[in-house]
Write an enzyme that holds these catalytic residues in place. Sequence first.
Site, PDB file in Angstrom:
ATOM      1  N   CYS A  84      -0.413   4.098   2.161  1.00 22.48           N
ATOM      2  CA  CYS A  84      -0.186   3.949   3.603  1.00 22.48           C
ATOM      3  C   CYS A  84       1.277   4.221   3.947  1.00 22.48           C
ATOM      4  CB  CYS A  84      -0.509   2.533   4.070  1.00 22.48           C
ATOM      5  SG  CYS A  84      -1.993   1.830   3.379  1.00 22.48           S
ATOM      6  N   ASP A  85       2.197   3.712   3.134  1.00 23.40           N
ATOM      7  CA  ASP A  85       3.602   3.666   3.545  1.00 23.40           C
ATOM      8  C   ASP A  85       4.559   4.499   2.699  1.00 23.40           C
ATOM      9  OD1 ASP A  85       2.820   1.823   5.494  1.00 23.40           O
ATOM     10  OD2 ASP A  85       2.991   0.158   4.093  1.00 23.40           O
ATOM     11  N   CYS A 102       0.833  -1.210   0.000  1.00 26.33           N
ATOM     12  CA  CYS A 102       0.000   0.000   0.000  1.00 26.33           C
ATOM     13  C   CYS A 102       0.868   1.260   0.000  1.00 26.33           C
ATOM     14  CB  CYS A 102      -0.922  -0.032   1.220  1.00 26.33           C
ATOM     15  SG  CYS A 102      -1.885   1.472   1.406  1.00 26.33           S
TER      16      CYS A 102
END
Length: 310
Positions: free
Chosen positions: A138-139, A135
């Site tokens: 997300c990261d 992701c």
Amino acid sequence: MDAVHKKVIILGSGPAGYTAAIYAARANLQPMILTGFQKGGQLTTTTEVENFPGFPEGVDGNELMSHMEKQAARFETEIEMGEVTEVDLSVRPFKVFVGNQLYACDALIIATGASARYLGLESETTYKGRGVSACATCDGFFYRGKKVAVIGGGDSALEEASYLTNFCERVYLVHRRDEFRGSKAMQDRVLKNEKVEVVWDSVVDEVIGDETGMTDLRVKNLKTGETKLLGTEGMFVAIGHTPNTKLFESSLELDDKNYLVTQDGSSKTNIEGVFACGDVMDSVYRQAITAAGTGCMAAIDAERWLAEQE
Ligand code: NDP
């Protein structure tokens, strides 16, 4: 064990689950949603959604899901955080367990979606969360100014690669063939981006790292057999999804790719009173809008089926 009884329980809180809830709630069925561990589903890991009708300028995935949740709540859907651990569909009312908590329902709508797939290498597992991610939204932020690799050649990989250029110095897009599967528009965007370098005909050979996490990535060219190091500290895997059907393996009919089977043109499964919608039953379209559409179908099918039972 005392069960909380509901006319309709919906498993999953992506576009399919929330749309089913909006329709079921407006049909006076007082539904309950059990959200699953990732409330809002896959769209919460997307940045810009540009193809959901009604948003001419695009919409952030989290914002879209938050709107859907509010709309479902407005019609008095009960929204419970919780990951279902077991279901018993052998008798009615159906039983749904969240750990020790038992829920019972007359009709069940399954909208558990799909989850990101990984390559399956041991070194990939070792560095999951310490360099390896599925992701970018997300990261990606953690790789500011660094080099990263994205694995895959579909729209997800193209989108992730493009997004990561916002943070990263260089993005290697590693694809096992010499042409992309993703849409022409996304390909053009990525190929024009000077920060992206495509590594064609190649697969991941090994994720390399130490106690601090991933430190490099070795890829192998499938045509020449040559291996090389990319010098990346992050690897984003974007190779598609697996439907979340493990809970239903022994009770519901699955197809050869493990998606739930529904009867043509409806959301009905092989068990009366159990309906399926969204990515858990759709290996073909897999779009937010089609998930929402089938969510609506599931609520209508459930409402009609419940009316027939009375
Ligand atoms: P896809 O199944 O479309 O693509 C998966 C990619 O990963 C393919 O290029 C495939 O290679 C590659 N792949 C699969 N397994 C492996 C493996 N073991 N090793 C290496 N590579 C592998 O999945 P996506 O998640 O990209 O897209 C799913 C759906 O969602 C599509 O319909 C897509 O259009 C849609 N989508 C739309 C977006 C948008 O419109 N904004 C954004 C993201 C997704 P190969 O091509 O060789 O099979």
